[in-house]
Design a protein around this motif. Structure first.
Motif, PDB file in Angstrom:
ATOM      1  N   UNK A   1      32.659  14.014   2.436  1.00 45.07           N
ATOM      2  CA  UNK A   1      33.222  13.257   3.553  1.00 45.07           C
ATOM      3  C   UNK A   1      32.427  13.365   4.856  1.00 45.07           C
ATOM      4  N   UNK A   2      31.333  14.080   4.856  1.00 43.78           N
ATOM      5  CA  UNK A   2      30.544  14.245   6.073  1.00 43.78           C
ATOM      6  C   UNK A   2      29.087  13.885   5.787  1.00 43.78           C
ATOM      7  N   UNK A   3      28.346  13.664   6.858  1.00 43.36           N
ATOM      8  CA  UNK A   3      26.910  13.385   6.741  1.00 43.36           C
ATOM      9  C   UNK A   3      26.174  14.314   7.696  1.00 43.36           C
ATOM     10  N   UNK A   4      25.971  15.560   7.287  1.00 40.10           N
ATOM     11  CA  UNK A   4      25.304  16.515   8.182  1.00 40.10           C
ATOM     12  C   UNK A   4      23.877  16.074   8.493  1.00 40.10           C
TER      13      UNK A   4
ATOM     14  N   UNK B   1      47.325  14.780   9.381  1.00 41.91           N
ATOM     15  CA  UNK B   1      46.692  16.013   9.832  1.00 41.91           C
ATOM     16  C   UNK B   1      47.317  17.237   9.196  1.00 41.91           C
ATOM     17  N   UNK B   2      48.651  17.294   9.223  1.00 45.53           N
ATOM     18  CA  UNK B   2      49.351  18.422   8.598  1.00 45.53           C
ATOM     19  C   UNK B   2      49.082  18.453   7.106  1.00 45.53           C
ATOM     20  N   UNK B   3      49.048  17.269   6.485  1.00 45.79           N
ATOM     21  CA  UNK B   3      48.787  17.205   5.043  1.00 45.79           C
ATOM     22  C   UNK B   3      47.408  17.783   4.711  1.00 45.79           C
ATOM     23  N   UNK B   4      46.374  17.369   5.467  1.00 43.27           N
ATOM     24  CA  UNK B   4      45.029  17.884   5.216  1.00 43.27           C
ATOM     25  C   UNK B   4      44.946  19.388   5.457  1.00 43.27           C
ATOM     26  N   UNK B   5      45.557  19.872   6.531  1.00 47.79           N
ATOM     27  CA  UNK B   5      45.492  21.298   6.849  1.00 47.79           C
ATOM     28  C   UNK B   5      46.161  22.129   5.755  1.00 47.79           C
ATOM     29  N   UNK B   6      47.316  21.680   5.274  1.00 45.70           N
ATOM     30  CA  UNK B   6      48.013  22.438   4.236  1.00 45.70           C
ATOM     31  C   UNK B   6      47.277  22.372   2.900  1.00 45.70           C
ATOM     32  N   UNK B   7      46.714  21.223   2.574  1.00 52.09           N
ATOM     33  CA  UNK B   7      45.913  21.156   1.352  1.00 52.09           C
ATOM     34  C   UNK B   7      44.702  22.065   1.462  1.00 52.09           C
ATOM     35  N   UNK B   8      44.041  22.064   2.613  1.00 51.45           N
ATOM     36  CA  UNK B   8      42.878  22.938   2.798  1.00 51.45           C
ATOM     37  C   UNK B   8      43.261  24.399   2.628  1.00 51.45           C
ATOM     38  N   UNK B   9      44.453  24.760   3.043  1.00 53.80           N
ATOM     39  CA  UNK B   9      44.905  26.150   2.941  1.00 53.80           C
ATOM     40  C   UNK B   9      45.232  26.554   1.514  1.00 53.80           C
ATOM     41  N   UNK B  10      45.963  25.713   0.797  1.00 46.82           N
ATOM     42  CA  UNK B  10      46.564  26.144  -0.468  1.00 46.82           C
ATOM     43  C   UNK B  10      46.040  25.429  -1.706  1.00 46.82           C
ATOM     44  N   UNK B  11      45.504  24.228  -1.558  1.00 44.72           N
ATOM     45  CA  UNK B  11      44.998  23.496  -2.725  1.00 44.72           C
ATOM     46  C   UNK B  11      43.902  22.528  -2.289  1.00 44.72           C
ATOM     47  N   UNK B  12      42.797  23.025  -1.753  1.00 44.76           N
ATOM     48  CA  UNK B  12      41.758  22.136  -1.223  1.00 44.76           C
ATOM     49  C   UNK B  12      41.137  21.234  -2.273  1.00 44.76           C
TER      50      UNK B  12
ATOM     51  N   UNK C   1      35.634  23.518  -1.649  1.00 48.25           N
ATOM     52  CA  UNK C   1      36.492  22.674  -2.480  1.00 48.25           C
ATOM     53  C   UNK C   1      36.927  21.413  -1.746  1.00 48.25           C
ATOM     54  N   UNK C   2      37.095  21.513  -0.426  1.00 52.78           N
ATOM     55  CA  UNK C   2      37.534  20.358   0.354  1.00 52.78           C
ATOM     56  C   UNK C   2      36.406  19.385   0.636  1.00 52.78           C
ATOM     57  N   UNK C   3      35.199  19.889   0.928  1.00 60.66           N
ATOM     58  CA  UNK C   3      34.162  19.044   1.511  1.00 60.66           C
ATOM     59  C   UNK C   3      32.915  18.856   0.654  1.00 60.66           C
ATOM     60  N   UNK C   4      32.782  19.603  -0.450  1.00 59.78           N
ATOM     61  CA  UNK C   4      31.625  19.450  -1.335  1.00 59.78           C
ATOM     62  C   UNK C   4      32.078  19.007  -2.725  1.00 59.78           C
ATOM     63  N   UNK C   5      31.140  18.475  -3.500  1.00 59.38           N
ATOM     64  CA  UNK C   5      31.415  18.198  -4.905  1.00 59.38           C
ATOM     65  C   UNK C   5      31.433  19.524  -5.672  1.00 59.38           C
TER      66      UNK C   5
ATOM     67  N   UNK D   1      42.579  19.463  -4.209  1.00 66.12           N
ATOM     68  CA  UNK D   1      43.414  18.273  -4.374  1.00 66.12           C
ATOM     69  C   UNK D   1      43.288  17.286  -3.209  1.00 66.12           C
ATOM     70  N   UNK D   2      42.393  17.550  -2.267  1.00 67.90           N
ATOM     71  CA  UNK D   2      42.148  16.601  -1.182  1.00 67.90           C
ATOM     72  C   UNK D   2      41.457  15.366  -1.755  1.00 67.90           C
ATOM     73  N   UNK D   3      41.970  14.193  -1.422  1.00 65.03           N
ATOM     74  CA  UNK D   3      41.448  12.937  -1.946  1.00 65.03           C
ATOM     75  C   UNK D   3      40.853  12.076  -0.833  1.00 65.03           C
ATOM     76  N   UNK D   4      40.142  11.034  -1.260  1.00 62.91           N
ATOM     77  CA  UNK D   4      39.610  10.071  -0.303  1.00 62.91           C
ATOM     78  C   UNK D   4      40.730   9.482   0.547  1.00 62.91           C
ATOM     79  N   UNK D   5      41.867   9.209  -0.092  1.00 57.67           N
ATOM     80  CA  UNK D   5      42.994   8.611   0.620  1.00 57.67           C
ATOM     81  C   UNK D   5      43.542   9.545   1.686  1.00 57.67           C
ATOM     82  N   UNK D   6      43.546  10.848   1.405  1.00 55.07           N
ATOM     83  CA  UNK D   6      44.020  11.816   2.397  1.00 55.07           C
ATOM     84  C   UNK D   6      43.128  11.817   3.632  1.00 55.07           C
ATOM     85  N   UNK D   7      41.822  11.810   3.411  1.00 53.30           N
ATOM     86  CA  UNK D   7      40.885  11.835   4.537  1.00 53.30           C
ATOM     87  C   UNK D   7      40.940  10.523   5.307  1.00 53.30           C
TER      88      UNK D   7
END
Length: 333
Positions: A7-10, A273-284, A163-167, A286-292
């Protein structure tokens, strides 16, 4: 070659300046992998990148205790967090230590034959569960606890970011799944991995972080941990007060388990925002394109996304750290 970044382009590492360039230089010298995607993905937030690197460097790389033992602890953490990228990375780094049989044992998911190795691996996995019985007594000398605890907490953070930001692929085509590739990749960084640099260089990249927690008193691990806490907590400014309260209350009651697919406490995408933060904490994972997409507006840069994920990730780290049974050398003398 496919990008590992979801989801990023460093910016390319060769264009880095300032603190980011300093991290890349230390990665090359002390980790053996100058452009490790694990840290490149954090580069839009230089302070966060530097503090995450400092904690890993001062604990896993420069901290007291054997590198093999700390790699096993990090591997146990990564298995518990369901982070295949990091599991594969630590398997290859075990090859780099020279213990090829141990590396392939854990690659198969088997228990190490050496009892001490098995206990350290289990301890690392148990750190995900606040208050787990397996956390005490330590399976390593008390004097080495700051480095082992710092390593575990470092990878509780890194696993979630990865898990959230890389393949999930560590190498193109998942080549690391082949034993010969794992061994060769490990050998390529063996000289660096088998050398323990002097503590402290990671702190040179930080801004007066403070001494850190009692379990790391008198070590360079403590200030690095304090710096990561401060940098990651900045992300809470991306949430409103109601969302911050939800994150705090959810983590306060978390028992270390992986949330079910039907997670009643997870807000829908009307509170992205809350959804992304909680997924990042407990199940990163499971973050999807739709969430971002639901969260990311034109004002939200890569810097913002990295900080929001880091905030959620560190909320879990904070819960884990607060429940660790801590013993110091003074208490056992």
């Amino acid at each position: 070659m496919p990008s590992p970044f979801r989801y990023t382009t460093p910016s390319p590492p060769r264009s880095a300046t300032g603190r980011v360039a300093g991290v890349y230089a230390q990665l090359a010298d002390d980790f053996g992998i100058e452009r490790a995607a694990t840290f490149v993905v954090l580069s839009p937030a230089p302070g966060l990148m530097a503090s995450a690197w400092a904690l890993m460097r001062e604990s896993l790389i420069a901290g007291e205790g054997s590198r093999t033992g700390k790699e096993l602890a990090a591997l146990g953490v990564s298995v518990a967090n369901r982070c295949p990228f990091c599991v594969d990375a630590h398997t290859m780094l075990l090859h780099a230590t020279g213990d090829h049989r141990l590396a392939e044992t854990v690659a198969r998911g088997d228990t190490p034959a050496d009892e001490e190795h098995a206990r350290v691996l289990a301890w690392g996995g148990a750190t995900r569960t606040p208050g787990a019985l397996e956390l005490a007594p330590y399976p390593f000398p008390v004097a080495h606890a700051p480095a082992y605890i710092g390593t575990a907490l470092s990878f509780h953070f890194i696993n979630r970011v990865v898990s959230a930001l890389l393949t999930e692929s560590l190498l193109p085509g998942n080549a690391q799944r082949f034993r010969a590739v794992r061994s060769l990749a490990g050998r390529s960084v063996a000289r660096t991995v088998r050398r323990r640099p002097a503590p402290g260089a990671g702190l040179e990249l930080l801004d007066d972080p403070g001494p850190g927690p009692d379990w790391a008193r008198g070590t360079t691990v403590g200030p690095a941990y304090a710096a990561l806490r401060a940098a990651a907590t900045e992300g809470e400014g991306l949430l409103d007060e109601a969302d911050r309260i939800l994150v705090r209350e959810t983590l306060r009651d978390w028992d270390g388990s992986h949330p079910p697919l039907a997670w009643d406490g997870l807000p829908d995408r009307s509170r992205p925002g809350a959804r992304l933060a909680l997924l990042a904490a407990l199940a990163p994972y499971r973050i999807t394109d739709e969430d971002v997409t639901a969260w990311r507006k034109p004002i939200h840069t890569d810097h913002c996304l990295v900080h929001l994920v880091a905030y959620g990730a560190f909320a879990a780290v904070d819960r884990i750290e607060s429940a660790l049974p801590v013993r110091t050398a003074e208490e056992t003398s």
